[in-house]
Design a protein around this motif. Sequence first.
Motif, short mmCIF file in Angstrom:
data_model
loop_
_atom_site.label_atom_id
_atom_site.label_comp_id
_atom_site.label_asym_id
_atom_site.label_seq_id
_atom_site.Cartn_x
_atom_site.Cartn_y
_atom_site.Cartn_z
N CYS A 1 0.82 -1.22 0.00
CA CYS A 1 0.00 0.00 0.00
C CYS A 1 0.86 1.27 0.00
CB CYS A 1 -0.97 0.00 1.17
SG CYS A 1 -2.34 -1.14 0.89
N GLY A 2 2.18 1.15 0.11
CA GLY A 2 3.05 2.31 -0.08
C GLY A 2 3.17 2.65 -1.56
N GLU A 3 2.93 1.70 -2.43
CA GLU A 3 2.93 1.97 -3.87
C GLU A 3 1.71 2.87 -4.14
OE1 GLU A 3 2.34 1.89 -8.01
OE2 GLU A 3 0.88 1.13 -6.60
N GLU A 4 1.92 3.97 -4.86
CA GLU A 4 0.91 5.02 -4.83
C GLU A 4 -0.47 4.61 -5.36
OE1 GLU A 4 2.56 8.31 -6.93
OE2 GLU A 4 2.63 7.29 -8.85
N SER A 5 -0.52 3.74 -6.37
CA SER A 5 -1.84 3.38 -6.88
C SER A 5 -2.53 2.37 -5.95
CB SER A 5 -1.75 2.84 -8.32
OG SER A 5 -1.05 1.62 -8.36
N ALA A 6 -1.73 1.50 -5.29
CA ALA A 6 -2.30 0.60 -4.29
C ALA A 6 -2.82 1.41 -3.11
CB ALA A 6 -1.25 -0.41 -3.83
N LEU A 7 -2.06 2.45 -2.76
CA LEU A 7 -2.47 3.34 -1.67
C LEU A 7 -3.83 3.96 -1.97
CD1 LEU A 7 -0.13 5.96 0.00
CD2 LEU A 7 -2.39 6.59 -0.76
N ILE A 8 -4.00 4.39 -3.22
CA ILE A 8 -5.27 5.03 -3.60
C ILE A 8 -6.41 4.01 -3.54
CG2 ILE A 8 -6.50 6.08 -5.55
CD1 ILE A 8 -3.79 7.50 -6.22
N GLU A 9 -6.13 2.79 -3.99
CA GLU A 9 -7.15 1.74 -3.87
C GLU A 9 -7.57 1.57 -2.41
OE1 GLU A 9 -8.67 -0.65 -6.14
OE2 GLU A 9 -8.15 1.01 -7.48
N SER A 10 -6.59 1.55 -1.53
CA SER A 10 -6.86 1.38 -0.11
C SER A 10 -7.67 2.56 0.44
CB SER A 10 -5.53 1.23 0.64
OG SER A 10 -5.75 1.02 2.01
N LEU A 11 -7.30 3.78 0.00
CA LEU A 11 -8.05 4.97 0.41
C LEU A 11 -9.51 4.88 -0.02
CD1 LEU A 11 -5.92 8.15 -0.48
CD2 LEU A 11 -6.60 7.37 1.77
#
Length: 590
Positions: free
Chosen positions: A323-333
Motif C-alpha cells: 500500500c506504499g505503492e501510490e496506486s495501491a495506496l489510492i485503492e486502499s483509500l
Amino acid sequence: MRAPMPSTPRHPNALVQLLREAQAAQGWLPRPWLATLAHELGLTLAQVEGVASFYRFLHLQPVGRYHILFSDNITDRMLGSEALMAELCERLKVKPGEVRGDGRVSIAPASCTGLGDQGPALLVNHHQVVTRLDAARIARIAELVEAEVPAAQWPAEWSAVEDQVRRPDVLLGCTLRPGEALAAALARGPQRTLDEVQRSNLRGRGGAGFATGTKWELCRKATGEARVVVCNADEGEPGTFKDRVLLTRHADEVIEGMTIAAFAIGATQGFVYLRGEYRYLLEPLEAVLQRRREAGLLGAGILGRSGFDFDIAIHLGAGAYVCGEESALIESLEGHRGTPRIRPPFPVEHGYLGRPTSVNNVETFCAAAHIALNGGAWWAAIGTPKSTGTKIHSISGDCARPGLYEYPFGTRVETMLIDCGARDTQAVQVGGPSGTCLSVSEFGRRICFEDVPTAGALMVFDRSRDMFEVARNFAHFFAHESCGFCTPCRVGTALVARRMDKLAAGRGSRHDVEVLYELDTLMHGATHCGLGGAACNPLRDTIAKFRPAYERRLKSLHFEPAFDLDAELAEARAATGRDDPAAHLEPTHE
Ligand SMILES: Cc1cc2nc3c(=O)[nH]c(=O)nc-3n(C[C@H](O)[C@H](O)[C@H](O)COP(=O)(O)O)c2cc1C
Ligand code: SF4
C-alpha cells in the motif's frame, strides 16, 4: 451481534477504516459483524470479506486478547529478536502464530515496525509499541499478560519512541513557524509557487525520485475537478523510520507542505495515509490538524483567502507494505484491497475516485514547505546538480549511534559510516531491501540519484554478519508482502524464499544458486508493480558480492532439479501475455 458505531463516515470508501474500528471492539471481525456492515454500506459480504482478508492487521479469525507482533527485520534479528520471541512463547506457553487455548495471547513475527534504531521492538494489539526489548522486559511482559494488566498500563517508558536525530541539516535542524511558508506561497500565487518548486529541482523522497514540480504541474493541468493531495506516510521499507520522526517533530511543516501543494495544484481535499504500525501517531497528528484549523491554516478560506478551501483527513493503513505503492495506496483509500493499478493513467490524471491526485512522500512535503519560504534557488544550491537539497537517512544495524542523519545529496557512504560509529563494516544496504547492497570497495560511492539512490534507509553490517542470512530475511519479507495479484511475483518470491531456505538447511547445490539468478532475471521484466521488480535486488547483490556466503552452504556442485521450473512459470507467462525468449528459463545442466 452488532458492530460498534465508530465516528468514521459510513460509506463504502471508508471500508478499511470502518473495519479497523469495528475490530478495535473485540480484536477480530466475526462474520455477523461483516454481514451487518456489508448490508449497511450496500456491499456484498464477499466484497467486505475480500477487503478484510487482504490486510494483515484485520483478522477474520480470533487472535489473542494480547496479540503480540515481533518486528522481524534483519536489524531486530541482529539484536536477538528471534530468541526473545521464543522466550516469550515459552513463558506464556503458546506457539508462534497460534492462539493460546484460553484465548488470552497470540504471538507472531511481523514485517519491520519502523523502530530499527531502538529495536528489538514489538507491537501489542496493533497500537502499542514496546522498544528496546531484552530478557528482563520479556519476563515482565509475560507476568503482565498472565496478570491481565491492560497494555495501556504497562510501564510508560517501554513505549517511549525516541527521535534520535543525530545529524540535523536544513530540514531536521530548523522548525518553521506554522503558516510562514504558506503565507509566502500565497503572496507568490499558485503559478509562481509552482515555478519555485520547479526551480528547486526537488525530486520525490519516496524512492522513484520523480520531479515534484513536474508532478504538481501535471496534476494542476489534468482535466477534472476536486483535485486531491495525498501524503504517503506508509513507510514500510524495512530499515526506514525517517517519516516517523518527521511526523513526530515536524508535522506542521509536513502539513504545511501539503497545503502549499494544494494551493499550487488547486486541490480541495487531502489525505495522510499513515501506516497501521504508526497508530500511536494518530492522536498527535489529529491535534496538529485541529490546531491548524483553529489558526485558519486549514479548512475554508485559508489565511483569509476566499476560494482557497482545503482540509486533510488521516487514513490508517492496516499492515500491507504494497500500500506504499501510490496506486495501491489510492485503492486502499477508496476502501478496496491494496492492489496496484495498471498505469497509465497515472494518479495525477486519474487518482482518488478518478480525480487528479498528487501522491508525495512525507519528506517531499516537508522540503516543499522550506522551499516555499526560502526559494527554489536556495534548495538547488545544496547537493548535486541532479540531486538537489538534503536527504534524511534512517541508519541502523552495526553502529554505535543509530538514528536520523540528514546530509546534502552527494555525501559518501564512508562519511556516514564514520559519523554513525560503524566499525569493521563489511556491507551496507542502502534504500532498504528494495535498494542496493554495497561492499567495502564501494564505500567511496555517493548517495544521490546520479550514483546510489535511496528512499532513506541505511543498514550497516559488520564482518560478523552472514550476508546470506541478510538476503534470506529480505527474501522472506518480499514473499510475505507480495499482494499475490500477478503470478511472476506471487510465485517468484515464494520460489526464491524456498530456495534460500533450502540453501540455509544445507541441502542446496550450485544449481539452486543459478536458479536464483534466473528468477531474478525473470521477475525483473514481468511483474505488475515495483515490489516484484525489486524483490530480487538483495539476492543479486549478495550473490555477486558475497558469493562465498552462498557457496559455504552448497552440499554438492551437481544436482538435477526435481521439477521443471520453466513449466511452472507457464501460468506467469500467460498472465503477462509474454512468450518471448526472455520469459523462458534456459535449462541449467551442470
Ligand atoms: C512496493 C512499493 C512500496 C512503496 N512504499 C512507499 C512508501 O512507504 N512511502 C513512499 O513515500 N513511497 C513509497 N513508494 C513509492 C510510491 O509509489 C510513490 O512513488 C511515492 O509515494 C511518490 O512520492 P514522491 O514523488 O514524493 O517520492 C513505494 C513504491 C513501491 C513500488
Ligand atoms: S508485483 Fe507483487 S506486489 Fe506488485 S502487483 Fe504483482 S503480486 Fe502484487
